[in-house]
Design a protein around this motif. Structure first.
Motif, PDB file in Angstrom:
ATOM      1  N   TYR B  88      -0.178   3.360 -10.706  1.00 52.20           N
ATOM      2  CA  TYR B  88      -1.576   3.708 -10.439  1.00 52.20           C
ATOM      3  C   TYR B  88      -1.725   4.460  -9.132  1.00 52.20           C
ATOM      4  O   TYR B  88      -2.428   5.458  -9.037  1.00 52.20           O
ATOM      5  N   ARG B  89      -1.024   3.961  -8.102  1.00 51.22           N
ATOM      6  CA  ARG B  89      -1.153   4.574  -6.778  1.00 51.22           C
ATOM      7  C   ARG B  89      -0.590   5.984  -6.744  1.00 51.22           C
ATOM      8  O   ARG B  89      -1.012   6.807  -5.949  1.00 51.22           O
ATOM      9  N   ILE B 100     -13.365   0.383 -19.103  1.00 46.69           N
ATOM     10  CA  ILE B 100     -13.833   0.305 -17.718  1.00 46.69           C
ATOM     11  C   ILE B 100     -12.630   0.559 -16.809  1.00 46.69           C
ATOM     12  O   ILE B 100     -11.520   0.171 -17.137  1.00 46.69           O
ATOM     13  N   ASP B 101     -12.845   1.210 -15.672  1.00 43.99           N
ATOM     14  CA  ASP B 101     -11.738   1.446 -14.746  1.00 43.99           C
ATOM     15  C   ASP B 101     -12.187   1.112 -13.329  1.00 43.99           C
ATOM     16  O   ASP B 101     -12.450   1.993 -12.522  1.00 43.99           O
ATOM     17  N   GLN B 102     -12.311  -0.198 -13.042  1.00 44.31           N
ATOM     18  CA  GLN B 102     -12.828  -0.585 -11.734  1.00 44.31           C
ATOM     19  C   GLN B 102     -11.794  -0.425 -10.626  1.00 44.31           C
ATOM     20  O   GLN B 102     -12.146  -0.230  -9.474  1.00 44.31           O
ATOM     21  N   TYR B 103     -10.505  -0.491 -11.000  1.00 43.76           N
ATOM     22  CA  TYR B 103      -9.484  -0.332  -9.960  1.00 43.76           C
ATOM     23  C   TYR B 103      -9.472   1.102  -9.455  1.00 43.76           C
ATOM     24  O   TYR B 103      -9.392   1.347  -8.258  1.00 43.76           O
ATOM     25  N   SER B 106     -12.197   1.628  -7.073  1.00 43.75           N
ATOM     26  CA  SER B 106     -12.024   0.986  -5.769  1.00 43.75           C
ATOM     27  C   SER B 106     -11.050   1.755  -4.879  1.00 43.75           C
ATOM     28  O   SER B 106     -11.206   1.770  -3.668  1.00 43.75           O
ATOM     29  N   LYS B 109     -12.563   5.258  -3.368  1.00 39.89           N
ATOM     30  CA  LYS B 109     -13.689   5.225  -2.441  1.00 39.89           C
ATOM     31  C   LYS B 109     -13.355   5.917  -1.126  1.00 39.89           C
ATOM     32  O   LYS B 109     -12.281   5.720  -0.599  1.00 39.89           O
TER      33      LYS B 109
END
Lengths: 165, 109
Positions: B88-89, B100-103, B106, B109
């Protein structure tokens, strides 16, 4: 002191299992080696712990392992079913859930259990704010709820809280 | 008796290992594939090792199988977590079906 002896016993047990069947010579070598290793790793592994925790937590830990194995089995059958299903019924999502656990070892156990149970993998832990980011294979309607929790995770959390905090 | 249970556990473990590998091929992106491999392959390999322990009993091989089982249970989830986070990083996007893709929100931001 007690936790130092426990670490020594743990290394000694690993040595004994590796050099099974036990003989006098392997006992002596094992005691020397595990004394050395526990002396070297003590500062990393032993941290100050809150005192006055009840010995009942070992029973809770056994209960946790039983619950965990059962959930793990259910999770595997669930994932296997999704793999075999011709339409591949998945609704993947990365979601943020809240956790009340504070200690390192408690969070480690929670994250590991999440990874091994129903369609969820831990991606990241935000320790300051108490959030865990997880990837879900099949997101049910209405999950996570308004309090940002998942039923299975709360179940583990309740038991782990009794064990580690 | 122990041998019968041991062999059936090994067969069950092989089936789960196979399904995990099938999931690796069928699922759409990195994260869902990690799900399949982390779960099915862990339980499958543990099943094989426990079956081997029942088959061999308290001998040198059996005890080593038990030890491997404990280490796999401890390390497999950690490696799955690190792979997911690293992917992901470094910018691997989740597949289009993702609800949904809340990570992602976050860390952007």
């Amino acid at each position: 002191m007690v936790s130092k002896i426990l670490i020594f016993m743990l290394w000694f047990l690993v040595w004994l299992l590796l050099s099974w069947p036990p003989r006098i010579s392997s006992f002596i070598t094992g005691a020397l080696v595990s004394a050395f290793v526990s002396f070297m790793t003590m500062d990393i592994l032993v941290k100050d712990r809150p005192s006055g925790r009840s010995p009942l937590r070992y029973l809770w830990f056994v209960y946790y392992i039983i619950i965990f194995l059962w959930e793990c089995l259910k999770a595997n059958i669930d994932v296997a079913w999704r793999v075999l299903h011709p339409k591949l019924p998945i609704r993947p999502a990365t979601i943020k859930i809240r956790t009340d656990l504070k200690s390192d070892i408690g969070l480690t156990f929670l994250a590991n259990s999440i990874t091994l149970t129903p369609g969820t993998t831990t991606i990241d832990v935000d320790k300051q704010n108490g959030y865990i980011y997880i990837h879900v294979l099949f997101l049910k309607e209405g999950c996570p709820d308004h309090d940002m929790r998942l039923p299975v995770v709360s179940k583990f959390e309740r038991i782990l809280k009794k064990v580690f905090e | 008796m122990n041998e019968t249970i041991g062999i059936s556990l090994i067969v069950i473990g092989l089936v789960f290992d196979f399904l995990g590998c099938l999931g690796l091929v069928r699922f759409p992106d990195v994260y869902t594939r990690l799900q399949a491999s982390a779960k099915c392959v862990t339980l499958g390999t543990c099943g094989i090792l426990f079956g081997l322990f029942l088959f061999k009993g308290f001998s040198a091989t059996g005890m080593k199988a038990l030890l491997c089982l404990a280490f796999i249970l401890l390390t497999a989830p950690v490696s799955a977590h690190v792979l997911a986070r690293g992917a992901y990083r470094s910018g691997v996007k989740p597949c289009k079906d993702t609800v949904i893709d809340q990570y992602g929100e976050s860390i952007n931001k």
